[in-house]
Design a protein around this motif. Structure first.
Motif, PDB file in Angstrom:
ATOM      1  N   ASN A 537      36.449  41.725  44.776  1.00  0.00           N
ATOM      2  CA  ASN A 537      37.087  41.131  43.318  1.00  0.00           C
ATOM      3  C   ASN A 537      36.404  42.368  42.647  1.00  0.00           C
ATOM      4  OD1 ASN A 537      37.874  38.904  43.661  1.00  0.00           O
ATOM      5  ND2 ASN A 537      37.117  38.221  42.847  1.00  0.00           N
ATOM      6  N   ALA A 538      35.617  43.170  42.984  1.00  0.00           N
ATOM      7  CA  ALA A 538      34.242  44.181  42.123  1.00  0.00           C
ATOM      8  C   ALA A 538      35.828  45.230  42.134  1.00  0.00           C
ATOM      9  CB  ALA A 538      33.314  44.155  42.316  1.00  0.00           C
ATOM     10  N   ASP A 567      29.547  44.874  38.828  1.00  0.00           N
ATOM     11  CA  ASP A 567      30.880  45.719  38.604  1.00  0.00           C
ATOM     12  C   ASP A 567      31.075  46.689  36.852  1.00  0.00           C
ATOM     13  OD1 ASP A 567      33.118  44.788  36.838  1.00  0.00           O
ATOM     14  OD2 ASP A 567      32.750  43.099  38.536  1.00  0.00           O
ATOM     15  N   GLY A 571      36.104  42.937  32.847  1.00  0.00           N
ATOM     16  CA  GLY A 571      34.724  41.498  33.170  1.00  0.00           C
ATOM     17  C   GLY A 571      36.265  40.684  33.114  1.00  0.00           C
ATOM     18  N   ILE A 576      41.880  33.986  32.256  1.00  0.00           N
ATOM     19  CA  ILE A 576      41.723  32.560  33.324  1.00  0.00           C
ATOM     20  C   ILE A 576      39.557  32.485  32.886  1.00  0.00           C
ATOM     21  CG2 ILE A 576      43.453  33.488  34.613  1.00  0.00           C
ATOM     22  CD1 ILE A 576      40.957  35.367  36.162  1.00  0.00           C
ATOM     23  N   LEU A 580      37.660  29.780  36.084  1.00  0.00           N
ATOM     24  CA  LEU A 580      37.358  30.956  36.750  1.00  0.00           C
ATOM     25  C   LEU A 580      37.594  29.933  38.803  1.00  0.00           C
ATOM     26  CD1 LEU A 580      37.928  33.981  37.187  1.00  0.00           C
ATOM     27  CD2 LEU A 580      35.134  33.350  36.854  1.00  0.00           C
ATOM     28  N   THR A 586      44.402  33.491  39.044  1.00  0.00           N
ATOM     29  CA  THR A 586      44.403  35.076  39.910  1.00  0.00           C
ATOM     30  C   THR A 586      44.823  35.522  38.038  1.00  0.00           C
ATOM     31  OG1 THR A 586      45.228  36.358  40.761  1.00  0.00           O
ATOM     32  CG2 THR A 586      47.084  34.406  40.930  1.00  0.00           C
ATOM     33  N   LYS A 588      46.082  39.059  39.356  1.00  0.00           N
ATOM     34  CA  LYS A 588      46.292  39.577  40.362  1.00  0.00           C
ATOM     35  C   LYS A 588      48.172  39.242  40.757  1.00  0.00           C
ATOM     36  CE  LYS A 588      41.475  40.546  41.317  1.00  0.00           C
ATOM     37  NZ  LYS A 588      40.676  40.509  43.330  1.00  0.00           N
ATOM     38  N   GLY A 591      48.227  38.772  44.487  1.00  0.00           N
ATOM     39  CA  GLY A 591      46.822  37.372  44.125  1.00  0.00           C
ATOM     40  C   GLY A 591      46.580  36.158  44.268  1.00  0.00           C
ATOM     41  N   MET A 592      45.279  35.269  45.085  1.00  0.00           N
ATOM     42  CA  MET A 592      45.899  34.664  45.166  1.00  0.00           C
ATOM     43  C   MET A 592      44.959  33.161  44.437  1.00  0.00           C
ATOM     44  SD  MET A 592      47.070  33.114  48.923  1.00  0.00           S
ATOM     45  CE  MET A 592      46.076  32.207  49.731  1.00  0.00           C
ATOM     46  N   GLY A 593      43.956  33.758  44.253  1.00  0.00           N
ATOM     47  CA  GLY A 593      43.307  32.458  42.972  1.00  0.00           C
ATOM     48  C   GLY A 593      42.825  31.524  44.075  1.00  0.00           C
ATOM     49  N   LEU A 594      41.817  31.908  44.875  1.00  0.00           N
ATOM     50  CA  LEU A 594      41.502  31.271  45.969  1.00  0.00           C
ATOM     51  C   LEU A 594      39.834  31.240  46.408  1.00  0.00           C
ATOM     52  CD1 LEU A 594      44.234  29.890  48.789  1.00  0.00           C
ATOM     53  CD2 LEU A 594      43.027  28.304  46.959  1.00  0.00           C
ATOM     54  N   ALA A 623      31.631  42.853  35.123  1.00  0.00           N
ATOM     55  CA  ALA A 623      31.340  40.955  35.668  1.00  0.00           C
ATOM     56  C   ALA A 623      29.977  41.398  36.091  1.00  0.00           C
ATOM     57  CB  ALA A 623      32.791  40.487  35.704  1.00  0.00           C
ATOM     58  N   PHE A 625      28.437  38.335  39.070  1.00  0.00           N
ATOM     59  CA  PHE A 625      28.878  37.490  40.026  1.00  0.00           C
ATOM     60  C   PHE A 625      27.048  37.162  40.782  1.00  0.00           C
ATOM     61  CE2 PHE A 625      32.679  37.955  38.988  1.00  0.00           C
ATOM     62  CZ  PHE A 625      33.683  36.925  39.125  1.00  0.00           C
TER      63      PHE A 625
HETATM   64  P1  ADP Z   1      42.479  37.011  43.144  1.00  0.00           P
HETATM   65  O1  ADP Z   1      41.617  38.027  43.842  1.00  0.00           O
HETATM   66  O2  ADP Z   1      43.214  36.191  44.805  1.00  0.00           O
HETATM   67  O3  ADP Z   1      43.064  36.755  42.681  1.00  0.00           O
HETATM   68  P2  ADP Z   1      39.988  35.419  43.274  1.00  0.00           P
HETATM   69  O4  ADP Z   1      39.539  34.441  43.322  1.00  0.00           O
HETATM   70  O5  ADP Z   1      39.142  36.509  44.154  1.00  0.00           O
HETATM   71  O6  ADP Z   1      41.625  35.179  43.479  1.00  0.00           O
HETATM   72  O7  ADP Z   1      39.881  35.633  41.761  1.00  0.00           O
HETATM   73  C1  ADP Z   1      40.472  35.022  40.701  1.00  0.00           C
HETATM   74  C2  ADP Z   1      40.135  36.062  39.700  1.00  0.00           C
HETATM   75  O8  ADP Z   1      39.533  36.007  38.531  1.00  0.00           O
HETATM   76  C3  ADP Z   1      41.208  37.139  39.900  1.00  0.00           C
HETATM   77  O9  ADP Z   1      42.461  37.621  39.584  1.00  0.00           O
HETATM   78  C4  ADP Z   1      40.634  38.398  38.631  1.00  0.00           C
HETATM   79  O10 ADP Z   1      41.539  38.256  37.602  1.00  0.00           O
HETATM   80  C5  ADP Z   1      39.434  37.655  38.155  1.00  0.00           C
HETATM   81  N1  ADP Z   1      38.096  38.161  38.652  1.00  0.00           N
HETATM   82  C6  ADP Z   1      37.913  38.123  39.723  1.00  0.00           C
HETATM   83  N2  ADP Z   1      36.593  38.926  39.660  1.00  0.00           N
HETATM   84  C7  ADP Z   1      36.234  39.880  38.713  1.00  0.00           C
HETATM   85  C8  ADP Z   1      36.052  40.661  38.771  1.00  0.00           C
HETATM   86  N3  ADP Z   1      34.426  41.580  39.115  1.00  0.00           N
HETATM   87  N4  ADP Z   1      36.232  41.604  36.870  1.00  0.00           N
HETATM   88  C9  ADP Z   1      36.855  40.883  36.477  1.00  0.00           C
HETATM   89  N5  ADP Z   1      37.798  40.297  36.791  1.00  0.00           N
HETATM   90  C10 ADP Z   1      37.737  39.164  37.705  1.00  0.00           C
END
Ligand code: ADP
Length: 633
Positions: A537-538, A567, A571, A576, A580, A586, A588, A591-594, A623, A625
């Motif tokens: 994600n980063a 990162d 942000g 979302i 989150l 998601t 993307k 992206g799967m959003g999982l 962001a 984490f």
């Molecule tokens: P995916 O990566 O498949 O979309 P994730 O659950 O890993 O699913 O992430 C969900 C969403 O959270 C991402 O689509 C993104 O919009 C957001 N996100 C996650 N990590 C970050 C990050 N480091 N900076 C900005 N947005 C993030």
């Protein structure tokens, strides 16, 4: 608001208990009848006892009175008895009787008159040997005895025969009853010259008796009343005389023309009429001036020196009823107390029984309620257990689904990583190829050293390929689920190795800081998976940035260990940020959003947390984490 239903447990005030059942009413009626019967029986018994007691008391008093009267009568008799005896010794009397000289007889008349007046005798007279009265104290009166013949009289005959006699009879001239005391007079030669007679009457005695409360009378040996306080009873008989005996008495003129009717005295209780009355008997008598048939106690005493019997009838009714009333009252009080005691005891027992029954009913009711409640609770419990089981099954299913998701997530990464890995491996494989060619050339030229150096490089390159493939294989495996002390540095290294190809294609500054050599409670592979997720994600967030930078920091914090991945990307997208950590959130296109959902799940499984916060310092946000885990030794 609805009131709860009223409790209907039986209480002491339940009206039903006041009504009698027919059985109870019958029992009460029977008890009352029994009490009445017992009361009557006891009163009867008491009356009988009172009767006896009264009889004893009255007898005692009557006996005393009778003894006194008998003594008085006897004294009277004794006083008069001396007179004929003394007169029988008188020489003047003897001479007058023997000679029949009128002058002497005239003198004798006066002498006897004086003597009678002096001694209280009713008449004194002298009878010659033929039974003719020759001188008498009442010679002056019209009813003078002088000249009368008394030869038929038993007292004359008795005295002539035996020297002295006593005889109670009705006066033939005076018609007054009296006791005739006679004594024979003998001359010097022992020949009888006549008899002197003293008649004693008892008017004063009878007068005294009339004043007594108790009727008294004296009977002779035949039971004929001689003296009495009741004038009407004279010459009546105590026991019915036989007709022959009565006739003989009438002929003797002893009692004139008396009929010898039985006295109005009869036994108290039914008894044979012929049964002679015995002293101490209870009798009923018709006494003038008293209620007819009143009850008396009959006392009889012999009069000494005579054949007479003295009788006294002591009124016993008042005494008896008095004593009976007193004793019956006492008995009634005792019975009443006993009945009250019995009734109280019965009532108390009934109450106790009722109380026990109520208690039993209450207990039964309570037991029923407890059972009902227990059944309800049991049902609720069963339902709860069923729900829990269902939930457990759901959890199991969820867990399985999660496992699947984790696996799917991993495979997604694998798919993504595969291309990079292929590239990664291609390059060393190509290098190996050229090194192999080189080694061949060296060998052909006999340059063993060059060939060896090429082979050493080949060895190093295959080692690198082996590391990559083994890491991929390990990542693709499902986690074991066991938690163990896991070195944080190794997990980070493993994740970075997996992401190696991407890191090399993307320009990003990777900065590591914080404490080294930390251990956490986790499972190495799954922790790597979380790290790969976050780093992916980063990398996505900083893609395309010139100053792309990712910070990995590890900190020991008491019993916890924090791993932060920061990162300097844009942000979290605001649309979302709220959801989150929910699936399929998601931003993307592919992206799967999982990833975050599964990562948080895995960390929670380890007993840790996964959170995010905006990175305050970087331009455009960024962001952070944070994984927090329990530290392990
Ligand atoms: P995916 O990566 O498949 O979309 P994730 O659950 O890993 O699913 O992430 C969900 C969403 O959270 C991402 O689509 C993104 O919009 C957001 N996100 C996650 N990590 C970050 C990050 N480091 N900076 C900005 N947005 C993030």
């Amino acid at each position: 608001m609805a009131q709860p239903p009223a409790t209907t447990l039986p209480t002491d005030d339940t009206p039903a208990r006041r009504s009698f059942s027919p059985r109870a009413a019958a029992a009460v009626a029977l008890a009352v009848l029994l009490m009445l019967a017992l009361t009557v029986a006891v009163l009867r018994l008491v009356e009988r006892t009172a009767h006896r007691e009264a009889a004893a008391a009255v007898t005692q008093r009557a006996l005393t009175a009778a003894q006194f009267n008998v003594a008085t009568l006897r004294r009277d008799l004794e006083k008069h008895r001396a007179l004929p005896f003394v007169l029988a010794q008188d020489p003047d009397l003897k001479t007058a009787l023997a000679t029949g000289d009128p002058q002497r007889l005239a003198a004798l008349n006066r002498k006897l008159e004086t003597l009678a007046a002096g001694t209280g005798a009713s008449v004194i007279y002298a009878v010659d040997r033929r039974g003719l009265a020759v001188a008498s104290s009442n010679w002056r009166g019209p009813d003078s005895f002088v000249g009368e013949n008394y030869a038929f009289r038993p007292y004359y005959q008795g005295a002539m025969a035996g020297g002295a006699a006593e005889h109670f009879a009705l006066g033939t001239i005076s018609r007054r009853p009296g006791l005739y005391l006679s004594h024979r007079l003998d001359d010097a030669g022992g020949q009888p010259v006549g008899v002197v007679v003293v008649k004693v009457e008892f008017p004063a005695l009878e007068e005294d008796w009339a004043h007594l409360a108790e009727p008294v009378f004296v009977t002779n040996s035949d039971g004929v009343v001689l003296l009495t306080s009741e004038p009407g009873w004279r010459f009546r008989s105590l026991v019915p005389l036989g007709e022959a005996a009565a006739e003989q008495l009438r002929r003797s003129l002893q009692f004139g023309d008396a009929t010898f009717a039985p006295l109005p005295i009869r036994p108290f209780a039914a008894a044979p009429a012929s049964k002679p009355l015995v002293s101490g008997d209870e009798v009923r008598a018709d006494v003038p001036g008293h209620p007819a048939g009143d009850s008396y106690l009959h006392v009889a005493l012999p009069v000494p020196s005579t054949h007479w019997t003295f009788h006294l009838l002591a009124p016993s009714r008042a005494e008896r009823t008095g004593i009976a009333a007193r004793m019956q009252a006492q008995a009634l009080v005792v019975l009443l107390l006993a009945y009250i005691a019995i009734a109280t005891a019965v009532y108390a027992r009934r109450r106790l029984r009722r109380h026990n029954a109520q208690q039993a009913a209450i207990r039964a009711e309570l037991t029923a309620r407890v059972q009902a409640r227990t059944a309800e609770l049991q049902a609720a419990n069963d339902q709860l257990r069923a729900e829990m089981e269902e939930r457990r099954q759901a959890e199991l299913r969820l867990h399985a689904a999660q496992e699947e998701l984790v696996q799917a997530n991993k495979l997604t990464f694998l798919g993504q990583i595969a291309a990079g890995v292929a590239h990664e491996i291609n390059q060393p494989v190509a290098a190996i190829r050229s090194y192999a060619d080189n080694a061949g050339s060296y060998l052909e030229r006999g340059e063993a050293e060059g060939a060896r150096s090429s082979l050493v490089r080949i060895g190093a390159l295959t080692e690198r390929i082996g590391a990559i493939t083994s890491q991929l294989r390990a990542f693709a495996r499902k986690g074991s689920g066991a938690r163990e002390p896991t070195p944080v540095d190794e997990a980070i290294e493993g994740a970075l190795l997996l992401l190696g190809p991407r890191l090399r294609t993307q320009t990003v500054a990777l900065v590591r800081s914080g404490d080294n050599g930390l251990h956490v409670q986790a499972e190495r592979l799954r922790l790597e998976q979380v790290l790969v997720n976050l780093l992916q994600n980063a990398l996505d967030a900083v893609a395309g940035r010139d100053d792309a930078r990712i910070d990995i920091a590890t900190h020991a914090d008491g019993s916890r260990v924090r791993i932060e991945i920061a990162d300097n990307g844009p942000g979290i997208a605001p649309e979302i940020v709220e959801r989150l950590f929910t699936p399929f959130s998601t931003s993307k296109p592919e992206g799967m959003g999982l990833g975050l959902v599964i990562s948080r799940d895995i960390v929670a499984d380890f007993g840790g947390t996964l959170d995010t916060r905006p990175r305050g310092d970087a331009a455009g946000g960024g962001a952070i984490f944070t994984i927090t885990l329990n530290s392990a030794p």
